[in-house]
Design a protein around this motif. Structure first.
Motif, PDB file in Angstrom:
ATOM      1  N   MET A 215       1.285  -1.297   0.029  1.00  0.00           N
ATOM      2  CA  MET A 215       0.006   0.551   0.071  1.00  0.00           C
ATOM      3  C   MET A 215       0.863   0.999  -0.270  1.00  0.00           C
ATOM      4  O   MET A 215       1.209   1.605   0.997  1.00  0.00           O
ATOM      5  N   ARG A 216       0.746   2.543  -0.811  1.00  0.00           N
ATOM      6  CA  ARG A 216       1.385   3.785  -0.964  1.00  0.00           C
ATOM      7  C   ARG A 216       0.908   4.565  -0.163  1.00  0.00           C
ATOM      8  O   ARG A 216      -0.078   4.686  -0.151  1.00  0.00           O
ATOM      9  N   PRO A 217       1.854   5.029   0.408  1.00  0.00           N
ATOM     10  CA  PRO A 217       1.138   6.220   1.322  1.00  0.00           C
ATOM     11  C   PRO A 217       0.303   7.245   0.062  1.00  0.00           C
ATOM     12  O   PRO A 217       0.415   7.820  -1.141  1.00  0.00           O
ATOM     13  N   MET A 218      -0.553   7.649   0.970  1.00  0.00           N
ATOM     14  CA  MET A 218      -1.438   7.849   0.049  1.00  0.00           C
ATOM     15  C   MET A 218      -2.452   9.162   0.672  1.00  0.00           C
ATOM     16  O   MET A 218      -3.016   9.067   1.832  1.00  0.00           O
ATOM     17  N   ILE A 219      -3.224  10.479   0.161  1.00  0.00           N
ATOM     18  CA  ILE A 219      -4.257  11.226   1.203  1.00  0.00           C
ATOM     19  C   ILE A 219      -4.936  11.631   0.273  1.00  0.00           C
ATOM     20  O   ILE A 219      -4.528  11.813  -1.097  1.00  0.00           O
ATOM     21  N   LEU A 220      -6.079  12.872   1.443  1.00  0.00           N
ATOM     22  CA  LEU A 220      -7.235  12.623   0.351  1.00  0.00           C
ATOM     23  C   LEU A 220      -6.232  13.249  -0.700  1.00  0.00           C
ATOM     24  O   LEU A 220      -6.932  13.686  -1.379  1.00  0.00           O
ATOM     25  N   LYS A 221      -5.233  14.023  -0.700  1.00  0.00           N
ATOM     26  CA  LYS A 221      -4.909  15.570  -2.034  1.00  0.00           C
ATOM     27  C   LYS A 221      -4.623  14.768  -3.005  1.00  0.00           C
ATOM     28  O   LYS A 221      -5.103  15.764  -4.354  1.00  0.00           O
TER      29      LYS A 221
ATOM     30  N   ASP B 296     -12.231  19.051  -5.384  1.00  0.00           N
ATOM     31  CA  ASP B 296     -11.935  19.845  -3.582  1.00  0.00           C
ATOM     32  C   ASP B 296     -11.594  18.667  -2.807  1.00  0.00           C
ATOM     33  O   ASP B 296     -12.166  17.019  -3.656  1.00  0.00           O
ATOM     34  N   ILE B 297     -10.520  18.637  -1.861  1.00  0.00           N
ATOM     35  CA  ILE B 297     -10.099  17.592  -0.888  1.00  0.00           C
ATOM     36  C   ILE B 297     -12.096  17.659   0.265  1.00  0.00           C
ATOM     37  O   ILE B 297     -12.499  15.768  -0.140  1.00  0.00           O
ATOM     38  N   SER B 298     -12.306  17.891  -0.065  1.00  0.00           N
ATOM     39  CA  SER B 298     -14.037  17.999   1.314  1.00  0.00           C
ATOM     40  C   SER B 298     -14.682  16.940   0.002  1.00  0.00           C
ATOM     41  O   SER B 298     -15.394  16.233   1.183  1.00  0.00           O
ATOM     42  N   THR B 299     -14.712  17.290  -1.036  1.00  0.00           N
ATOM     43  CA  THR B 299     -15.501  15.979  -1.894  1.00  0.00           C
ATOM     44  C   THR B 299     -15.244  14.581  -1.986  1.00  0.00           C
ATOM     45  O   THR B 299     -15.196  13.698  -2.058  1.00  0.00           O
ATOM     46  N   VAL B 300     -13.331  14.313  -1.494  1.00  0.00           N
ATOM     47  CA  VAL B 300     -12.857  13.173  -1.731  1.00  0.00           C
ATOM     48  C   VAL B 300     -13.206  12.801   0.104  1.00  0.00           C
ATOM     49  O   VAL B 300     -13.626  11.443   0.157  1.00  0.00           O
TER      50      VAL B 300
ATOM     51  N   PHE C 236      -5.923   5.102   3.305  1.00  0.00           N
ATOM     52  CA  PHE C 236      -5.032   6.471   3.179  1.00  0.00           C
ATOM     53  C   PHE C 236      -4.706   6.864   4.802  1.00  0.00           C
ATOM     54  O   PHE C 236      -5.214   5.674   5.227  1.00  0.00           O
ATOM     55  N   SER C 237      -3.729   6.789   4.375  1.00  0.00           N
ATOM     56  CA  SER C 237      -2.614   6.622   4.799  1.00  0.00           C
ATOM     57  C   SER C 237      -1.576   7.423   5.292  1.00  0.00           C
ATOM     58  O   SER C 237      -0.777   8.148   3.854  1.00  0.00           O
ATOM     59  N   GLU C 238      -0.309   8.077   6.217  1.00  0.00           N
ATOM     60  CA  GLU C 238       0.490   9.068   6.317  1.00  0.00           C
ATOM     61  C   GLU C 238       2.258   8.536   5.511  1.00  0.00           C
ATOM     62  O   GLU C 238       2.150   7.206   6.042  1.00  0.00           O
ATOM     63  N   ALA C 239       2.936   8.653   4.977  1.00  0.00           N
ATOM     64  CA  ALA C 239       4.138   8.863   4.580  1.00  0.00           C
ATOM     65  C   ALA C 239       5.087   7.940   5.951  1.00  0.00           C
ATOM     66  O   ALA C 239       5.129   9.747   6.420  1.00  0.00           O
ATOM     67  N   ILE C 240       6.000   7.393   5.539  1.00  0.00           N
ATOM     68  CA  ILE C 240       6.652   7.011   6.473  1.00  0.00           C
ATOM     69  C   ILE C 240       8.071   7.375   5.399  1.00  0.00           C
ATOM     70  O   ILE C 240       8.205   6.212   4.026  1.00  0.00           O
ATOM     71  N   GLN C 241       9.425   7.361   5.936  1.00  0.00           N
ATOM     72  CA  GLN C 241      10.211   7.504   4.892  1.00  0.00           C
ATOM     73  C   GLN C 241      11.218   6.692   5.670  1.00  0.00           C
ATOM     74  O   GLN C 241      11.875   6.752   6.855  1.00  0.00           O
ATOM     75  N   THR C 242      12.135   5.797   5.419  1.00  0.00           N
ATOM     76  CA  THR C 242      12.747   4.594   5.740  1.00  0.00           C
ATOM     77  C   THR C 242      14.545   5.520   5.386  1.00  0.00           C
ATOM     78  O   THR C 242      14.828   6.555   5.159  1.00  0.00           O
ATOM     79  N   GLU C 243      15.189   4.415   6.182  1.00  0.00           N
ATOM     80  CA  GLU C 243      16.608   5.214   5.715  1.00  0.00           C
ATOM     81  C   GLU C 243      17.516   5.007   4.581  1.00  0.00           C
ATOM     82  O   GLU C 243      18.307   6.068   4.272  1.00  0.00           O
ATOM     83  N   ASN C 244      16.726   4.482   3.722  1.00  0.00           N
ATOM     84  CA  ASN C 244      17.009   4.792   1.849  1.00  0.00           C
ATOM     85  C   ASN C 244      16.051   5.432   1.297  1.00  0.00           C
ATOM     86  O   ASN C 244      16.783   6.116   0.192  1.00  0.00           O
TER      87      ASN C 244
END
Length: 490
Positions: free
Chosen positions: A376-382, A391-395, A417-425
């Motif tokens: 699963m890829r990081p994905m936000i409403l935007k 518009d973001i409110s519609t989504v 929908f989920s937030e992104a986290i950066q790995t050491e790479n």
């Protein structure tokens, strides 16, 4: 000092049609049918062909396409009117969307989930009370006790309050000892543990219904009556010393207590309001190609009433118009407008749902193919709002109330929908991936020595996820996983 001045301002104001569309967009599929029925009842100019009987006339007038009752001069008069009748003189198929989103057999969708007819928790207790030979006063006291129980089977009302209720409402005067005697009778009913005042008494009542001569049961009663706090906190070392048990005996006693029901009222409770989830979308995997379909319940057969169109045409072309006739014309015009707006809002709702879900499906294509949360890829409403140009409110309105059925389960769109986290790479991954790793680590841990949050943080860092301990604790709580001490088992 008061002054008057003129100002020009630009304000954003939603039209009635936009408000109606927003409300319809938020409605999930399970509630859409009710919303459409409400509109059909309020607006006679709106029709659902599927609800019309075969012998029901479509119109009280002849078909407009087959008659030529009005000359060209009359038609020119209608074209200059502020309300264009031709907007409504359309083929019925233009407002029929059912064929566009057909999904499965209609008979299959109309099947309802059968509900078993069983006695409720309170009815079961009342039936048991009816079988006990009691005096009239004791019977009334018994009914009062049953009626005072909570849904989970506990009696949390003070005895004195029930005595006052009996005196004032039923003119029955009883002593506190009489109520206690009747309470013991109720506590002997099934399910065991009923009418207890707290968890400790509930568990004790259940254990005393077992073989009290069994040493394991005796020790279990002792732990519940005198060491319940240590038991709930899983301080097993203290329990071994306090009760005088070795680890194997304590393991048997703990297993016996865990088999008890902390909420006996729920064991025979029939839930009348069942949470029914009807998926708004279906995603199927056809040899590596994902196919998205919209639930056909989202595409009802709605059309503007031909009778009302004919009626307006007839009134509008009348030679003489008195005040009442003009009011009738205005009423019909209003209903036709409302019907057309509602149909357009339903159509726009379908298009928005498909557009949004299609963007989510392609964004998370690997996940829907493999069902692996680590894909699963990081994905936000935007991200989705930018893809579909909305518009973001519609989504947000779509994601918070709609479900999709896949080959591996039915999910709320919000869960993708989920937030992104950066790995050491330097690679960005979804926090869903981190949660999945945490879940696997906790699932495979030695339950006699469960992993603390500090250890879980170290494991994640070894795998390249540089996350703080408080973040690990937050993710663990979001997954409803208790702390290490409460996960400990013997």
């Amino acid at each position: 000092m008061l002054r008057q001045n003129l100002q020009q301002k630009l304000l954003q104001k939603l039209s009635p049609q936009q408000i109606q569309f927003i409300k319809l967009l938020q409605v999930p599929t399970v509630a859409l049918d009710t919303r459409i029925k409400e509109e059909l009842e309020e607006n006679p100019a709106l029709e659902d062909p599927s609800l019309m009987t075969a012998d029901e006339p479509v119109s009280e007038y002849d078909d407009l396409n087959e008659r030529d009752d009005y000359d060209s001069e009359a038609k020119e008069d209608t074209s200059t009117d502020e309300f264009n009748v031709e907007d409504y003189l359309q083929d019925d198929n233009t407002n029929d969307y059912s064929t566009s989103y057909n999904n499965g057999d209609d008979d299959e969708e109309k099947k309802e989930t059968p509900i078993a007819i069983e006695s409720t928790f309170f009815e079961s207790l009342q039936e048991q009370l009816d079988l006990v030979p009691l005096s009239d006063t004791d019977f009334i006291v018994g009914k009062q006790i049953i009626g005072s129980l909570d849904d989970d089977g506990y009696l949390r009302r003070p005895i004195t309050s029930m005595i006052d209720d009996l005196a004032f409402s039923q003119n029955v005067i009883v002593e506190e000892e009489d109520v206690h005697e009747m309470l013991k009778v109720i506590q002997s009913f099934d399910p065991p543990g009923i009418a207890a005042s707290d968890l400790q008494e509930c568990l004790t009542l259940q254990l005393k219904r077992k073989d009290v001569n069994n040493p394991i049961i005796k020790k279990a009663i002792s732990i519940v009556e005198h060491h319940l706090d240590e038991f709930t906190r899983k301080h097993y070392d203290k329990l071994e010393k306090s009760v005088g048990l070795n680890s194997e005996e304590l393991k048997e006693v703990v297993a016996e207590i865990l088999r008890l029901n902390p909420k006996p009222g729920d064991s025979n409770q029939v839930t009348t309001k069942q949470l029914q989830i009807i998926p708004d979308f279906h995603i199927s995997n056809n040899d590596g190609i994902l196919i998205l379909t919209l639930n056909s319940k989202n595409a009802p057969e709605l059309r503007v009433s031909r009778s009302y169109m004919d009626m307006f045409d007839h009134y509008d072309k009348a030679a003489q118009k008195d005040k009442k006739l003009k009011e009738a014309v205005q009423f019909v015009k209003q209903k036709l407008d409302s019907a057309k707006w509602f149909i357009d809002a339903i159509k726009q709702r379908q298009q928005t749902l498909l557009k949004t879900m299609n963007a989510i499906m392609h964004y998370q294509y690997e996940y829907f193919l493999t069902a692996d949360e680590r894909k699963m890829r990081p994905m936000i409403l935007k991200d989705i709002a930018d893809k579909i140009g909305m518009d973001i409110s519609t989504v947000s309105r779509v994601a918070n109330s709609k479900y999709v059925q896949t080959e591996f389960g039915t999910f709320l769109l919000k869960s993708f929908f989920s937030e992104a986290i950066q790995t050491e790479n330097g690679e960005e991954v979804s926090n869903k991936e981190v949660k999945k790793i945490l879940e696997d680590c906790i699932g495979n841990e030695d339950k006699r020595r469960p992993l603390a949050d500090e250890k879980l943080t170290e494991i994640l860092k070894e795998r390249g996820y540089n996350i703080a301990r408080r973040t690990v604790a937050k993710y663990r709580e979001q997954m409803n996983i208790p702390v290490a001490r409460l996960r400990k088992e013997l």
